[in-house]
Design a protein around this motif. Structure first.
Motif, PDB file in Angstrom:
ATOM      1  N   GLY A 244     -12.391  22.983   7.325  1.00 16.18           N
ATOM      2  CA  GLY A 244     -13.226  21.876   7.759  1.00 16.18           C
ATOM      3  C   GLY A 244     -13.299  20.724   6.780  1.00 16.18           C
ATOM      4  N   SER A 245     -12.819  20.895   5.552  1.00 21.57           N
ATOM      5  CA  SER A 245     -12.832  19.805   4.583  1.00 21.57           C
ATOM      6  C   SER A 245     -11.679  18.844   4.874  1.00 21.57           C
ATOM      7  CB  SER A 245     -12.713  20.354   3.160  1.00 21.57           C
ATOM      8  OG  SER A 245     -11.468  21.000   2.969  1.00 21.57           O
ATOM      9  N   PHE A 246     -11.832  17.600   4.430  1.00 20.08           N
ATOM     10  CA  PHE A 246     -10.789  16.601   4.666  1.00 20.08           C
ATOM     11  C   PHE A 246     -10.975  15.437   3.705  1.00 20.08           C
ATOM     12  CE2 PHE A 246     -14.385  15.387   7.230  1.00 20.08           C
ATOM     13  CZ  PHE A 246     -14.408  14.011   7.234  1.00 20.08           C
ATOM     14  N   GLU A 247     -10.000  14.521   3.721  1.00 21.41           N
ATOM     15  CA  GLU A 247     -10.084  13.320   2.900  1.00 21.41           C
ATOM     16  C   GLU A 247     -10.071  12.077   3.765  1.00 21.41           C
ATOM     17  OE1 GLU A 247      -7.166  15.263   2.213  1.00 21.41           O
ATOM     18  OE2 GLU A 247      -8.042  16.498   0.620  1.00 21.41           O
ATOM     19  N   ALA A 248     -10.642  11.020   3.211  1.00 19.56           N
ATOM     20  CA  ALA A 248     -10.488   9.688   3.781  1.00 19.56           C
ATOM     21  C   ALA A 248      -9.865   8.809   2.698  1.00 19.56           C
ATOM     22  CB  ALA A 248     -11.824   9.114   4.228  1.00 19.56           C
ATOM     23  N   TYR A 249      -8.836   8.080   3.061  1.00 20.52           N
ATOM     24  CA  TYR A 249      -8.183   7.169   2.126  1.00 20.52           C
ATOM     25  C   TYR A 249      -8.680   5.753   2.385  1.00 20.52           C
ATOM     26  CZ  TYR A 249      -5.108  10.915   0.665  1.00 20.52           C
ATOM     27  OH  TYR A 249      -4.629  12.090   0.150  1.00 20.52           O
ATOM     28  N   VAL A 250      -9.147   5.126   1.323  1.00 23.03           N
ATOM     29  CA  VAL A 250      -9.623   3.749   1.392  1.00 23.03           C
ATOM     30  C   VAL A 250      -8.560   2.906   0.711  1.00 23.03           C
ATOM     31  CG1 VAL A 250     -11.494   2.166   0.841  1.00 23.03           C
ATOM     32  CG2 VAL A 250     -12.002   4.562   1.347  1.00 23.03           C
ATOM     33  N   LEU A 251      -7.733   2.259   1.527  1.00 21.64           N
ATOM     34  CA  LEU A 251      -6.544   1.562   1.031  1.00 21.64           C
ATOM     35  C   LEU A 251      -6.829   0.087   0.838  1.00 21.64           C
ATOM     36  CD1 LEU A 251      -3.918   3.269   3.369  1.00 21.64           C
ATOM     37  CD2 LEU A 251      -4.648   3.973   1.071  1.00 21.64           C
ATOM     38  N   ASN A 252      -6.429  -0.410  -0.297  1.00 18.16           N
ATOM     39  CA  ASN A 252      -6.590  -1.815  -0.638  1.00 18.16           C
ATOM     40  C   ASN A 252      -5.600  -2.644   0.172  1.00 18.16           C
ATOM     41  OD1 ASN A 252      -7.205  -4.215  -1.981  1.00 18.16           O
ATOM     42  ND2 ASN A 252      -5.884  -3.744  -3.718  1.00 18.16           N
ATOM     43  N   GLY A 253      -6.086  -3.630   0.905  1.00 21.17           N
ATOM     44  CA  GLY A 253      -5.219  -4.430   1.763  1.00 21.17           C
ATOM     45  C   GLY A 253      -5.226  -5.892   1.355  1.00 21.17           C
ATOM     46  N   PRO A 254      -4.727  -6.757   2.205  1.00 19.15           N
ATOM     47  CA  PRO A 254      -4.151  -6.415   3.512  1.00 19.15           C
ATOM     48  C   PRO A 254      -2.687  -5.995   3.410  1.00 19.15           C
ATOM     49  CG  PRO A 254      -4.160  -8.786   3.219  1.00 19.15           C
ATOM     50  CD  PRO A 254      -4.824  -8.208   1.997  1.00 19.15           C
ATOM     51  N   PHE A 255      -2.197  -5.300   4.435  1.00 18.85           N
ATOM     52  CA  PHE A 255      -0.800  -4.914   4.530  1.00 18.85           C
ATOM     53  C   PHE A 255      -0.136  -5.844   5.541  1.00 18.85           C
ATOM     54  CE2 PHE A 255      -2.987  -1.157   3.099  1.00 18.85           C
ATOM     55  CZ  PHE A 255      -2.116  -0.606   2.165  1.00 18.85           C
ATOM     56  N   GLU A 256       0.452  -6.916   5.042  1.00 17.43           N
ATOM     57  CA  GLU A 256       1.036  -7.891   5.964  1.00 17.43           C
ATOM     58  C   GLU A 256       2.102  -8.711   5.259  1.00 17.43           C
ATOM     59  OE1 GLU A 256      -2.384 -10.134   7.117  1.00 17.43           O
ATOM     60  OE2 GLU A 256      -2.363 -11.386   5.330  1.00 17.43           O
ATOM     61  N   GLY A 257       3.011  -9.258   6.057  1.00 21.59           N
ATOM     62  CA  GLY A 257       4.030 -10.155   5.531  1.00 21.59           C
ATOM     63  C   GLY A 257       4.925  -9.471   4.516  1.00 21.59           C
ATOM     64  N   SER A 258       5.256 -10.186   3.465  1.00 23.11           N
ATOM     65  CA  SER A 258       6.192  -9.698   2.455  1.00 23.11           C
ATOM     66  C   SER A 258       5.477  -9.406   1.140  1.00 23.11           C
ATOM     67  CB  SER A 258       7.300 -10.730   2.231  1.00 23.11           C
ATOM     68  OG  SER A 258       6.745 -11.984   1.885  1.00 23.11           O
ATOM     69  N   ALA A 259       4.295  -8.828   1.224  1.00 20.45           N
ATOM     70  CA  ALA A 259       3.539  -8.449   0.038  1.00 20.45           C
ATOM     71  C   ALA A 259       2.670  -7.243   0.354  1.00 20.45           C
ATOM     72  CB  ALA A 259       2.671  -9.609  -0.449  1.00 20.45           C
ATOM     73  N   MET A 260       2.548  -6.350  -0.630  1.00 22.77           N
ATOM     74  CA  MET A 260       1.749  -5.150  -0.420  1.00 22.77           C
ATOM     75  C   MET A 260       1.104  -4.745  -1.736  1.00 22.77           C
ATOM     76  SD  MET A 260       2.937  -1.622   1.420  1.00 22.77           S
ATOM     77  CE  MET A 260       3.226  -2.607   2.896  1.00 22.77           C
ATOM     78  N   PRO A 261      -0.215  -4.568  -1.758  1.00 20.30           N
ATOM     79  CA  PRO A 261      -0.879  -4.156  -2.998  1.00 20.30           C
ATOM     80  C   PRO A 261      -0.538  -2.717  -3.353  1.00 20.30           C
ATOM     81  CG  PRO A 261      -2.471  -4.378  -1.213  1.00 20.30           C
ATOM     82  CD  PRO A 261      -1.164  -4.800  -0.663  1.00 20.30           C
ATOM     83  N   LEU A 262      -0.146  -2.507  -4.598  1.00 24.35           N
ATOM     84  CA  LEU A 262       0.208  -1.171  -5.066  1.00 24.35           C
ATOM     85  C   LEU A 262      -0.993  -0.439  -5.647  1.00 24.35           C
ATOM     86  CD1 LEU A 262       2.465   0.897  -5.595  1.00 24.35           C
ATOM     87  CD2 LEU A 262       2.916  -0.263  -7.760  1.00 24.35           C
ATOM     88  N   GLY A 263      -1.997  -1.188  -6.083  1.00 28.81           N
ATOM     89  CA  GLY A 263      -3.092  -0.566  -6.800  1.00 28.81           C
ATOM     90  C   GLY A 263      -4.438  -0.651  -6.111  1.00 28.81           C
ATOM     91  N   LYS A 264      -5.414   0.029  -6.722  1.00 30.80           N
ATOM     92  CA  LYS A 264      -6.806   0.074  -6.276  1.00 30.80           C
ATOM     93  C   LYS A 264      -6.959   0.748  -4.918  1.00 30.80           C
ATOM     94  CE  LYS A 264      -7.710  -2.230 -10.025  1.00 30.80           C
ATOM     95  NZ  LYS A 264      -8.183  -1.539 -11.242  1.00 30.80           N
ATOM     96  N   HIS A 265      -6.187   1.805  -4.710  1.00 32.43           N
ATOM     97  CA  HIS A 265      -6.329   2.638  -3.516  1.00 32.43           C
ATOM     98  C   HIS A 265      -7.128   3.880  -3.901  1.00 32.43           C
ATOM     99  CE1 HIS A 265      -3.351   0.161  -1.461  1.00 32.43           C
ATOM    100  NE2 HIS A 265      -2.574   0.296  -2.512  1.00 32.43           N
ATOM    101  N   TYR A 266      -8.030   4.292  -3.028  1.00 27.21           N
ATOM    102  CA  TYR A 266      -8.954   5.379  -3.331  1.00 27.21           C
ATOM    103  C   TYR A 266      -8.825   6.529  -2.331  1.00 27.21           C
ATOM    104  CZ  TYR A 266     -11.482   2.284  -6.544  1.00 27.21           C
ATOM    105  OH  TYR A 266     -11.821   1.463  -7.588  1.00 27.21           O
ATOM    106  N   ARG A 267      -9.181   7.717  -2.816  1.00 29.96           N
ATOM    107  CA  ARG A 267      -9.335   8.883  -1.946  1.00 29.96           C
ATOM    108  C   ARG A 267     -10.772   9.366  -2.074  1.00 29.96           C
ATOM    109  NH1 ARG A 267      -5.476  12.832  -3.828  1.00 29.96           N
ATOM    110  NH2 ARG A 267      -7.051  13.404  -5.367  1.00 29.96           N
ATOM    111  N   VAL A 268     -11.393   9.665  -0.928  1.00 30.25           N
ATOM    112  CA  VAL A 268     -12.769  10.169  -0.914  1.00 30.25           C
ATOM    113  C   VAL A 268     -12.757  11.521  -0.206  1.00 30.25           C
ATOM    114  CG1 VAL A 268     -15.151   9.709  -0.268  1.00 30.25           C
ATOM    115  CG2 VAL A 268     -13.620   7.796  -0.802  1.00 30.25           C
TER     116      VAL A 268
END
Length: 292
Positions: free
Chosen positions: A181-205
């Motif tokens: 019953g346990s699980f994770e939620a990923y809080v991803l730093n965005g936005p994910f669009e165009g020709s750029a994507m943030p590599l950092g500041k992504h979290y798991r809760v």
């Protein structure tokens, strides 16, 4: 940083020389197992993201873009058949104290909608079980990240101060629960669009089997943004290289980001570098031999 041509050929050259093998770490088997686990998690993250996005686009089209004030996004659970996802469009009409309900339900496989049910206003079923736990997680996880005293954020590629916390764009993915019953939620730093994507500041809760939230964990502590030019003739031969001092192998964020990129990726941990492409992690090679 992005390297071209020669660096790419060195990074993905195989097999490694005998001298290179002698310089690889003794615990390589353990680290490869960790990399394979990260791959599997990232693959599921991508599948959940795709199913959620397909259902949200379809639902938005069916309601002519009128999502309503109680719209709470989407969540996906694996169906009984392999490769089938059961995706729910979540709503909370009546405000934050109202029950979470299913505005629509979809069956999705291989990027295609197999079945669709849209519930009339006033007849949306109340969520329960895993779905209500995941829906609540997607609401509270980003709030927990923003509120965490140790949380850090980026603005224009640099570490941001306290005043920039509420301006961060997050994409939150609740993952399917485990057997306990346990699980994770990923809080991803965005936005994910165009020709750029943030590599950092992504979290798991983490959430336990009772839906109790844990402390947010920062998975990539960098303000790097992967940028590329779509018309670059050398794009397919390019490698984006990043350093990861917090772990002994690339984690699920590296694999997830790699799957979104039109180029290869290299993750440096200590004196070795892990070649990656399309979300797949190859065995590491000595960083010096690869030219880093």
């Amino acid at each position: 940083m992005i390297r071209h041509l020669l660096a790419a050929s060195l990074l993905f050259a195989a097999p490694a020389s005998l001298a290179a093998q002698e310089t690889l770490p003794d615990n390589l088997a353990e680290r490869m197992a960790g990399a394979r686990s990260a791959e599997a998690t990232a693959r599921q993250m991508g599948e959940v993201l795709q199913a959620n996005a397909i259902a949200q686009r379809q639902y938005a089209g069916m309601v002519a873009g009128d999502l309503g004030g109680g719209y709470r996004g989407a969540l996906s659970l694996p169906g009984e058949d392999l490769g089938v996802w059961l995706t729910t469009i979540v709503g909370q009409p009546g405000g934050e104290d109202a029950p979470l309900v299913a505005l629509a339900e979809y069956e999705i496989a291989q990027g295609e909608i197999l079945a669709e049910t849209i519930f009339p206003a006033g007849q949306a079923p109340v969520l329960d079980g895993d779905r209500v736990a995941m829906a609540r997680a997607q609401i509270v996880a980003p709030r927990a990240v923003i509120a965490a005293p140790e949380a850090s954020f980026c603005h224009d590629g640099e570490d941001a101060g306290e005043s920039d916390r509420t301006s961060v764009t997050y994409l939150t993915l609740a993952m399917p629960p485990r057997e306990d019953g346990s699980f994770e939620a990923y809080v991803l730093n965005g936005p994910f669009e165009g020709s750029a994507m943030p590599l950092g500041k992504h979290y798991r809760v983490d959430f336990d089997e009772f839906g109790v939230i844990g402390s947010p964990e920062l998975l990539t502590d960098t303000c790097e943004i992967v940028r590329w030019a779509e018309d670059d003739p050398e794009l397919a031969m390019s490698v984006y290289v990043t350093e990861f001092d917090a772990g002994q192998w690339p984690n699920e964020i590296h694999a997830f980001i790699s799957a979104q990129l039109p180029m290869s990726m290299g993750v440096v941990t200590g004196d070795i570098i892990w070649p990656m492409a399309g979300g797949m992690i190859a065995p590491p090679v000595p960083a010096a031999e690869a030219g880093y």
